[in-house]
Design an enzyme around this catalytic site. Sequence first.
Site, PDB file in Angstrom:
ATOM      1  N   ALA A 164      10.072   1.976   7.196  1.00 16.24           N
ATOM      2  CA  ALA A 164      11.422   2.503   7.010  1.00 16.24           C
ATOM      3  C   ALA A 164      11.577   3.750   7.873  1.00 16.24           C
ATOM      4  O   ALA A 164      10.913   4.768   7.636  1.00 16.24           O
ATOM      5  CB  ALA A 164      11.692   2.838   5.546  1.00 16.24           C
ATOM      6  N   GLY A 191       0.824  -1.193   0.000  1.00 16.69           N
ATOM      7  CA  GLY A 191       0.000   0.000   0.000  1.00 16.69           C
ATOM      8  C   GLY A 191       0.863   1.250   0.000  1.00 16.69           C
ATOM      9  O   GLY A 191       2.075   1.195   0.162  1.00 16.69           O
ATOM     10  N   CYS A 204       5.642   9.798  -0.496  1.00 14.19           N
ATOM     11  CA  CYS A 204       4.301   9.328  -0.095  1.00 14.19           C
ATOM     12  C   CYS A 204       3.195  10.124  -0.776  1.00 14.19           C
ATOM     13  O   CYS A 204       2.042  10.103  -0.338  1.00 14.19           O
ATOM     14  CB  CYS A 204       4.148   9.356   1.422  1.00 14.19           C
ATOM     15  SG  CYS A 204       5.396   8.400   2.293  1.00 14.19           S
ATOM     16  N   TYR A 208      11.529   6.302  -0.535  1.00 16.35           N
ATOM     17  CA  TYR A 208      12.951   6.034  -0.778  1.00 16.35           C
ATOM     18  C   TYR A 208      13.489   5.108   0.296  1.00 16.35           C
ATOM     19  O   TYR A 208      13.134   5.230   1.478  1.00 16.35           O
ATOM     20  CB  TYR A 208      13.743   7.346  -0.767  1.00 16.35           C
ATOM     21  CG  TYR A 208      15.238   7.172  -0.565  1.00 16.35           C
ATOM     22  CD1 TYR A 208      16.055   6.738  -1.610  1.00 16.35           C
ATOM     23  CD2 TYR A 208      15.836   7.425   0.673  1.00 16.35           C
ATOM     24  CE1 TYR A 208      17.420   6.566  -1.424  1.00 16.35           C
ATOM     25  CE2 TYR A 208      17.197   7.258   0.867  1.00 16.35           C
ATOM     26  CZ  TYR A 208      17.985   6.830  -0.185  1.00 16.35           C
ATOM     27  OH  TYR A 208      19.338   6.653  -0.003  1.00 16.35           O
ATOM     28  N   HIS A 209      14.328   4.160  -0.110  1.00 13.15           N
ATOM     29  CA  HIS A 209      15.108   3.359   0.826  1.00 13.15           C
ATOM     30  C   HIS A 209      16.585   3.526   0.489  1.00 13.15           C
ATOM     31  O   HIS A 209      16.951   3.619  -0.691  1.00 13.15           O
ATOM     32  CB  HIS A 209      14.760   1.870   0.719  1.00 13.15           C
ATOM     33  CG  HIS A 209      13.356   1.548   1.120  1.00 13.15           C
ATOM     34  ND1 HIS A 209      12.792   1.977   2.296  1.00 13.15           N
ATOM     35  CD2 HIS A 209      12.397   0.826   0.490  1.00 13.15           C
ATOM     36  CE1 HIS A 209      11.561   1.532   2.376  1.00 13.15           C
ATOM     37  NE2 HIS A 209      11.288   0.839   1.291  1.00 13.15           N
TER      38      HIS A 209
END
Length: 237
Positions: free
Chosen positions: A171, A85, A187, A90-91
């Site tokens: 995260a 969802g 988001c 960003y990671h």
Amino acid sequence: MNQVKLKSLGTIAYKDAWDIQEELLKTAVSKKASSNESDEVENTLLICQHPHVYTLGKSGHPENLLFRKEELEKNGIEFYATNRGGDITYHGPGQLVAYPILDLEKFGSSIHLYLRNLEEAVIQTLQEYGIKGERLKGYTGVWIEPETYRARKICAIGVRCSRWVTIHGLALNVNTDLSYFKNIVPCGITDKGVTSMNIELNGKVDENQLYEVFIQKFKEVFNVEITKAQTLSTAIE
């Protein structure tokens, strides 16, 4: 008391971690469909970091990625459209990434409760460092000063649930390079910023220590017993 097996994956490519989650999900769903009473779902908590990657949720908008494909390649950033969802996030290095694979039928059978518990584990973790993390009505995740013009997100959450088994997760920005968020609309939110623990504390955070704090808070919030897998590293590499 429910048991959760902790597996630390160290620094791992996003797709590799996703594949591990999908395999655990497949096994869990198969066990739930089995008539064998001994086939009990094994709850798992994966902890890791990823190299630079942008991920787009199934309800997200591709236009929130502001980079073209060639710019991604030039900057060494991967991109994946996922089945979780949420919108785009960003990671990268300096994050705490947690993927719980839980049978929610053992944890209240409520996605809403599950999301609030994930937020609570992060809020209590931040509290240990003197940071006041809060919820923002209408949004998932953890925020700093949410009801002010300085509202900024410190933890993103996006999950998927199949047959009440969860994958994906959260995260938390710890020592994260926030400049990577400039290439997306995080988001899908245009009027609020992002932050990290090291920005809020004005100093670098010991990530391994932070992970231990989070694991303890996860244990307390979800009321579980956590055992560490012996086959994988227990520290971020």
